[in-house]
Design a protein around this motif. Structure first.
Motif, PDB file in Angstrom:
ATOM      1  N   LYS A 172      28.027  32.707 -48.651  1.00  0.00           N
ATOM      2  CA  LYS A 172      26.926  32.546 -47.696  1.00  0.00           C
ATOM      3  C   LYS A 172      26.179  31.250 -47.989  1.00  0.00           C
ATOM      4  N   ALA A 228      25.501  27.992 -45.737  1.00  0.00           N
ATOM      5  CA  ALA A 228      24.144  27.454 -45.606  1.00  0.00           C
ATOM      6  C   ALA A 228      24.145  25.957 -45.883  1.00  0.00           C
ATOM      7  N   ASP A 283      25.546  24.182 -42.880  1.00  0.00           N
ATOM      8  CA  ASP A 283      24.710  24.143 -41.678  1.00  0.00           C
ATOM      9  C   ASP A 283      23.381  23.441 -41.895  1.00  0.00           C
ATOM     10  N   ALA A 284      22.808  23.562 -43.073  1.00  0.00           N
ATOM     11  CA  ALA A 284      21.476  22.985 -43.305  1.00  0.00           C
ATOM     12  C   ALA A 284      21.347  22.689 -44.788  1.00  0.00           C
ATOM     13  N   GLU A 320      14.668  43.945 -23.940  1.00  0.00           N
ATOM     14  CA  GLU A 320      14.025  42.624 -23.877  1.00  0.00           C
ATOM     15  C   GLU A 320      15.048  41.544 -23.590  1.00  0.00           C
ATOM     16  N   THR A 327      13.326  26.405 -39.817  1.00  0.00           N
ATOM     17  CA  THR A 327      14.700  26.140 -40.225  1.00  0.00           C
ATOM     18  C   THR A 327      15.235  27.362 -40.947  1.00  0.00           C
ATOM     19  N   VAL A 328      16.053  28.097 -40.214  1.00  0.00           N
ATOM     20  CA  VAL A 328      16.744  29.240 -40.802  1.00  0.00           C
ATOM     21  C   VAL A 328      18.227  28.934 -40.669  1.00  0.00           C
ATOM     22  N   PHE A 329      19.046  29.749 -41.325  1.00  0.00           N
ATOM     23  CA  PHE A 329      20.486  29.486 -41.267  1.00  0.00           C
ATOM     24  C   PHE A 329      21.054  30.184 -40.037  1.00  0.00           C
ATOM     25  N   SER A 366      23.780  30.293 -38.203  1.00  0.00           N
ATOM     26  CA  SER A 366      25.073  30.956 -38.001  1.00  0.00           C
ATOM     27  C   SER A 366      25.201  32.212 -38.853  1.00  0.00           C
ATOM     28  N   GLN A 367      24.140  32.578 -39.558  1.00  0.00           N
ATOM     29  CA  GLN A 367      24.221  33.764 -40.404  1.00  0.00           C
ATOM     30  C   GLN A 367      23.219  34.812 -39.923  1.00  0.00           C
ATOM     31  N   ASP A 373      21.463  38.285 -44.012  1.00  0.00           N
ATOM     32  CA  ASP A 373      22.046  37.332 -44.970  1.00  0.00           C
ATOM     33  C   ASP A 373      21.078  36.196 -45.294  1.00  0.00           C
ATOM     34  N   MET A 433      20.050  35.422 -49.234  1.00  0.00           N
ATOM     35  CA  MET A 433      20.098  34.127 -49.917  1.00  0.00           C
ATOM     36  C   MET A 433      18.737  33.746 -50.481  1.00  0.00           C
TER      37      MET A 433
END
Ligand SMILES: Nc1ncnc2c1ncn2[C@@H]1O[C@H](COP(=O)(O)OP(=O)(O)OP(=O)(O)O)[C@@H](O)[C@H]1O
Ligand SMILES: [Mg+2]
Lengths: 446, 249
Positions: free
Chosen positions: A235, A239, A242-243, A446, B94-96, B98-99, B103, B107
């Motif tokens: 994971k 992460a 992606d960032a 929603e 800013t979060v991840f 694609s997860q 999760d 992390m």
């Protein structure tokens, strides 16, 4: 701790994949050795190392996917790790030849005698012992990846810059291995292998065993990669992909995460290379060709990056296609492949895009012909093998544009489409859900 | 200047310039343990840059930045600073993406951050309970299996606050937490931050004045990289310079 890791690795998909590979590992040798020639199920001798080679490529692609698909490191030098593993194995195989070489020198391989070597270079010592050579298959690519990654990731080289220096790395190795005085046989490389672990490399049984080993090695790589990506570290790798900077602010050392993935990946690539060398019977500097590493990226993209099965499918599909294009097949076979591909594109993202693929596939050979006409006064279509590189490039471009998640993404897309239709048809919880005691989920309002 | 002992965050005479432009100019700020500080100020005042300096993203040209009265933050990198116990919520959430929400929190949860600890980590019942509790606090329990990308802007803000909670930091830097939230969500966020500030130090940057009023904390107004005024919200907003340079605009 380890058992937990392995249990986590074996999710449903990984179990399936390992099972399929186990069946192949046993099935192909049986169909080759036991089923008699003439039986339609018989697999001819030439096909066994060919399929084995595809499995090695698949393992290389999986290794690349671990760093690219999951961790965002686009390595354009992964074939270098593969080649280093192959060279380590090649050195072992060279030393197994012993006095049976053309010059009958008991210690020096033929090329060294030819180049007037008086004694074995120091780094060839130990390679006569299988365990030492096999250890080097892991250590040499792993160590290079460690040093390279340590320097690159510590100085925060990312993105295109990292891709460029990985290309430079494999190119530098290419040039170095071309040199005769480096001691690896120069541009001829290492070849004329005789024995591996005391048996004849050429024997059908050895070939079958090497095939089985390739399948099992790939299965092992599947388990290792899936253990990593299913863990918390997996994971964190995503992460980082992606960032990257956000991950740092959570307290993770991004450079160490990348370094781990890179080293594991390089070692897997090295093992794949080591199994490749005895099956193709030669290893030379062209394996370091920058284009090779780019091809690996294409296999992975076509199959679907960021998945375990994707790169495996991609490597096999693209290489089968390559053999259709390059091994004397007809334009008709190649045309069929293009039609299938454009059909897939059409189904997945609209018929106009499918038509674009067909148009491009026709345009390139025709343009080539017109170019010939202008130059030499006669219209001549290119040989299929010359078209292959264009086809490969086109495959990559159209896959990234029209099928960004590759073949695997296509299958997933198709599956959600069918399940949605099913849900629409029934609009009731599936029997499996009821059995499992799952409450029907109300539609989110929603 | 003031006494460093007993401070959680201590900035003295901090300056940084980008290509000659002084984004932070001799800035001095102190935050005590279990204290909340709200920072207001016009766009470009240097509020986010201040957080960049504290978290190691930007190196100051000059000045002292201490954590816990002794640790020099200017010598450490982002990961080391985070592991000291400084958590940050970014201005742009800013979060991840694609997860899943779950999760993201796994992390963030405070655990050893090493590669091998992460590889061999397996979730204990305690960890699971803690994450569930956090999800409940930030009202994302029913979204726990959704991808973070599918959350609304406000929900992403909440998720990032949840990640901060999971990190269990000593000092929280919260940059514009209520942007994109409804009024009732804003009120809830103020409540939550006040609750957190009972045991930890919290620095909140926000433009929303009614939210800052709800926080009821000490307020510092920044402009052009230095402190313009300090005090309660009433004192600061009555300050003629603040009115001229910020509120009046
Ligand atoms: N890395 C950088 N390079 C160049 N200039 C920068 C950099 N970071 C910030 N700045 C400049 O520094 C000034 C302060 O920016 P900062 O983002 O800290 O303001 P802010 O107070 O957070 O504003 P806002 O309320 O709009 O978020 C701005 O003029 C910005 O353009
Ligand atoms: Mg800001």
């Amino acid at each position: 701790m380890i058992t937990q890791l392995i249990l986590r690795a074996l999710d449903k998909k990984a179990i399936w994949l390992v099972a399929v590979l186990a069946v192949i590992a046993i099935g192909v040798p049986v169909l080759n050795l036991v089923v008699p020639e003439g039986n339609p199920l018989h697999i001819p001798n030439y096909a066994v190392p060919l399929f084995g080679k595809y499995l090695n490529y698949a393992m290389l692609a999986l290794a690349l996917d671990l760093v690219w698909g999951y961790c965002g490191i686009l390595s354009l030098g992964h074939a270098a790790f593969f080649a280093l593993g192959a060279y380590a194995m090649g050195m072992y195989l060279m030393r197994q030849i012993g006095a049976r070489g053309v010059y009958a020198n008991p210690t020096l391989p033929d090329f060294m005698v030819f180049l007037n070597y008086k004694e074995l270079p120091w780094f060839w010592n130990g390679f006569d012992m299988w365990w030492f050579a096999f250890a080097m298959v892991l250590i040499v690519p792993g160590l290079l990846a460690f040093v390279f990654g340590f320097l690159a990731f510590r100085s925060r080289v990312t993105g295109v810059y990292l891709s460029i220096i990985t290309q430079a790395m494999t190119y530098a190795l290419l040039l170095a291995f071309f040199r005769n005085d480096l001691g690896f046989g120069g541009n001829n490389g290492l070849t004329d292998f005789k024995d591996i672990l005391g048996v004849n490399v050429q024997a059908a049984t050895t070939r079958a065993a090497l095939f089985a080993a390739s399948a099992f090695a790939l299965a092992l790589a599947v388990v290792i990669c899936s253990a990593i990506v299913n863990s918390k570290l997996g994971k964190v790798m995503v992460a980082v992909r992606d960032a990257e900077s956000r991950t740092r602010f959570l307290g993770y050392r991004v450079d160490n995460v990348k370094l781990f993935a890179f080293v594991v990946s390089a070692v897997l690539a090295g093992i794949a290379g080591a199994l490749y060398a005895p099956q193709v019977g030669i290893i030379n500097p062209s394996e370091f060709e920058p284009g090779n590493s780019i091809e690996v990226v294409i296999w992975t993209a076509v199959g679907g990056r960021g998945t375990i099965v994707g790169p495996i499918i991609g490597a096999i599909v693209v290489n089968l296609t390559k053999s259709i294009f390059t091994s004397g097949s007809s334009y008709i076979a190649a045309g069929l492949v293009i039609l299938i591909f454009s059909g897939i594109v059409a189904v997945a993202s609209g018929w106009t895009k499918g038509l674009i693929v067909i148009a491009a596939s026709i345009a390139i050979p025709v343009l080539y012909g017109l170019y010939q006409l202008a130059l030499y006064g006669s219209f001549k279509l290119p040989a299929l093998s010359d078209v292959w590189l264009y086809a490969l490039g086109g495959l990559f471009i159209f896959t990234t544009l029209f099928l960004p998640k590759g073949i695997v993404g296509l299958i997933a897309q198709w599956r959600t489409m069918t399940t949605k239709r099913e849900q629409h048809d029934r609009n009731a919880p599936s029997p499996a859900d009821v059995e499992a005691g799952v409450d029907p989920q109300p539609n989110p309002a929603e | 200047m003031a006494d460093k002992t007993g401070t959680m965050l201590y900035l003295d005479g901090v300056s940084v310039s980008f290509d000659g432009f002084k984004a932070i100019n001799k800035l001095s700020i102190i935050v005590h343990p279990a204290e909340m500080l709200a920072i207001i100020g016009p766009n470009g005042a240097g509020k986010t840059t201040m957080m960049d300096i504290i978290t190691g993203k930007t190196r100051p040209d000059d000045g002292e930045v201490l954590f816990d009265g002794r640790t020099d933050l200017t010598k450490l990198d982002e990961a080391a600073i985070a592991n000291l116990g400084i958590g940050r919520k970014f201005q742009k959430p800013t979060v991840f993406e694609s997860q899943t929400v779950w999760d993201n929190l796994v992390m963030a949860l405070r655990k050893p951050r090493g590669v091998f600890s992460a590889l061999f980590y397996s979730m204990s019942a305690d960890d699971e309970a803690r994450i569930t509790e956090i999800l409940d606090t930030v009202r994302l329990l029913n979204r726990k299996d959704d991808f973070a990308a599918n959350l609304s802007h406000g929900q992403k803000q909440w998720l990032e606050i949840g990640m901060l909670l999971a990190q269990d930091p000593k000092l929280l830097l919260v940059d514009e937490p209520v942007a994109g939230m409804t009024d009732s969500e804003t009120v809830e966020t103020a409540k939550l931050l006040k609750e957190i500030a009972k045991t930890r130090s919290v620095v909140v940057v926000e433009h929303d004045m009614s939210f800052v009023r709800d926080l009821g904390s000490r307020v510092t107004c920044l402009a052009e990289g230095s402190v313009l005024a300090e005090g309660t919200l009433d004192q600061v907003s009555a300050n003629p310079v603040v009115i001229e340079r910020y509120l009046g605009r």
